[in-house]
Enzyme design. Sequence first.
Site, PDB file in Angstrom:
ATOM      1  N   ALA A 155       0.814  -1.218   0.000  1.00 39.77           N
ATOM      2  CA  ALA A 155       0.000   0.000   0.000  1.00 39.77           C
ATOM      3  C   ALA A 155       0.849   1.270   0.000  1.00 39.77           C
ATOM      4  CB  ALA A 155      -0.928  -0.011   1.206  1.00 39.77           C
ATOM      5  N   SER A 199      -3.008  -3.793   0.021  1.00 41.44           N
ATOM      6  CA  SER A 199      -1.821  -4.544   0.453  1.00 41.44           C
ATOM      7  C   SER A 199      -2.243  -5.969   0.799  1.00 41.44           C
ATOM      8  CB  SER A 199      -1.256  -3.900   1.726  1.00 41.44           C
ATOM      9  OG  SER A 199       0.088  -3.546   1.607  1.00 41.44           O
ATOM     10  N   HIS A 254      -1.019  -8.335   2.607  1.00 43.56           N
ATOM     11  CA  HIS A 254      -0.882  -8.907   3.961  1.00 43.56           C
ATOM     12  C   HIS A 254      -2.031  -8.516   4.890  1.00 43.56           C
ATOM     13  CE1 HIS A 254       0.839  -5.409   6.378  1.00 43.56           C
ATOM     14  NE2 HIS A 254       0.970  -4.940   5.157  1.00 43.56           N
ATOM     15  N   CYS A 301       4.002   4.781  16.078  1.00 42.00           N
ATOM     16  CA  CYS A 301       5.364   4.949  16.574  1.00 42.00           C
ATOM     17  C   CYS A 301       6.169   5.810  15.620  1.00 42.00           C
ATOM     18  CB  CYS A 301       6.037   3.596  16.710  1.00 42.00           C
ATOM     19  SG  CYS A 301       5.591   2.835  18.249  1.00 42.00           S
TER      20      CYS A 301
HETATM   21  C1  LIG Z   1      -4.971   2.179   5.885  1.00 43.52           C
HETATM   22  C2  LIG Z   1      -3.562   1.784   5.603  1.00 43.52           C
HETATM   23  N1  LIG Z   1      -2.913   2.357   4.586  1.00 43.52           N
HETATM   24  C3  LIG Z   1      -1.656   2.022   4.284  1.00 43.52           C
HETATM   25  C4  LIG Z   1      -0.971   1.096   5.007  1.00 43.52           C
HETATM   26  C5  LIG Z   1       0.444   0.747   4.630  1.00 43.52           C
HETATM   27  O1  LIG Z   1       0.509  -0.586   4.225  1.00 43.52           O
HETATM   28  P1  LIG Z   1       1.894  -1.305   3.882  1.00 43.52           P
HETATM   29  O2  LIG Z   1       2.735  -1.172   5.120  1.00 43.52           O
HETATM   30  O3  LIG Z   1       1.521  -2.709   3.594  1.00 43.52           O
HETATM   31  O4  LIG Z   1       2.514  -0.609   2.741  1.00 43.52           O
HETATM   32  C6  LIG Z   1      -1.594   0.475   6.110  1.00 43.52           C
HETATM   33  C7  LIG Z   1      -0.872  -0.488   6.963  1.00 43.52           C
HETATM   34  O5  LIG Z   1      -1.007  -0.497   8.160  1.00 43.52           O
HETATM   35  C8  LIG Z   1      -2.948   0.816   6.398  1.00 43.52           C
HETATM   36  O6  LIG Z   1      -3.597   0.272   7.410  1.00 43.52           O
END
Ligand SMILES: Cc1ncc(COP(=O)(O)O)c(C=O)c1O
Length: 395
Positions: A70, A209, A211, A341
Amino acid sequence: MIYLDHHATTPCDPRVVEAMLPYLTQHFGNPHSDSHEAGREVRRAIDQSIDSMAAILNAPRESVVITSGATESINLAIRGVLMHPRCKRHQVVVCETEHPAVLEVADDLSKQLSAGGQPIEIIRVGVHPHDHPSAGQVDLVQLRAAVNNQTALVSIMWANNEIGSVAPIKTIAEITHEAGALLHCDATQAVGRLPVDALASDVDLLTASAHKFYGPKSTGFLVVGNGNRRVRLRPQIVGGGQQRGLRGGTLNPASIVAMATALRIAIDEMESDTSRILTLRELLWGRLHESIDGLQLNGANWHDDSSVRLPGNLNVRLRDVEGEAWMAATPEVAFSSGSACSSTEALPSHVLLAMGLTESEARRSVRFGVGRFNTADEINSAADQLIASHQKLVG
Ligand SMILES: Cc1ncc(COP(=O)(O)O)c(C=O)c1O
């Protein structure tokens, strides 16, 4: 360890691992080598995976760009639109409760000039306060006031990763398009948990994303255009010309097959997963609420309408104990504080502050995320531990 942090990440579903393994060993050809069958067979597997994901998302197959997740998709979407040489507008509208992956890209762009030579301007719109029935949802009055004929892009998330609020995406798309702007939607928490239809929602750029939906880490996609209007992006990673020049680099067949398998399973099992996860969240909330004096819910109450909040999400606020202390006192349960964090310093959640909570209230808040493989026994055991550790902390 009882894992209740499924907004941070999810385990790979064993069926996903099974589907991806042959692409690490037997079928290892470079998908971009079309001079031999070793490459072509892997290319076909990638094409089938992309076809399957595009069909599920109701997006044109050529609109799916594979990324490392993402964060990369968001960078490509936001920078890509603003940095395209033919982008004549210079404003970006974001919501205050976006993930840092959006907010930090926006902040970085605010130090740069648009393609037309003007300083890029970032406008942040607020959300409904914590005592509002749509707590945490973007305030559409503010959004309407912010979007105008200088807005290149609106970036608003489908579902919030801390409080699980679900945005009225179709209305947001209408407001955006009336001003002639494009809509990027960070759907990282929504894809695989809610039905996501790029065409029906009329989102122009959509980020996810793997995962977050029981696929592997560092794998994701960006949908670029839903067929309704032209979306021009300036590539952010060049070299090699893969993916029609939009994102260079050799594709990872194993993780793409895995992501498509994970998405297929999530869609096929969404109804049964959702109903089980809703029951488990209710169990967790009920157990904690009845035993912990003064425990409050952060975000929208789902009891009248479950669609206002992601099924597994629970964000609660203690009266007398900080979230960090509660987590440290409950080491056998994985959950998280509402804080992000930043290097060494734990900051109070910007999402809870945007909803009007005080810093102290935000620090007394924690997030739970119930997932596919949790059981009622686990929830009961986690609740027992959480209640006991809270009791110890208050003495
Ligand atoms: C709403 C949202 N956007 C973006 C991300 C970033 O995802 P990634 O770390 O897989 O790139 C996250 C991950 O926690 C998320 O919850």
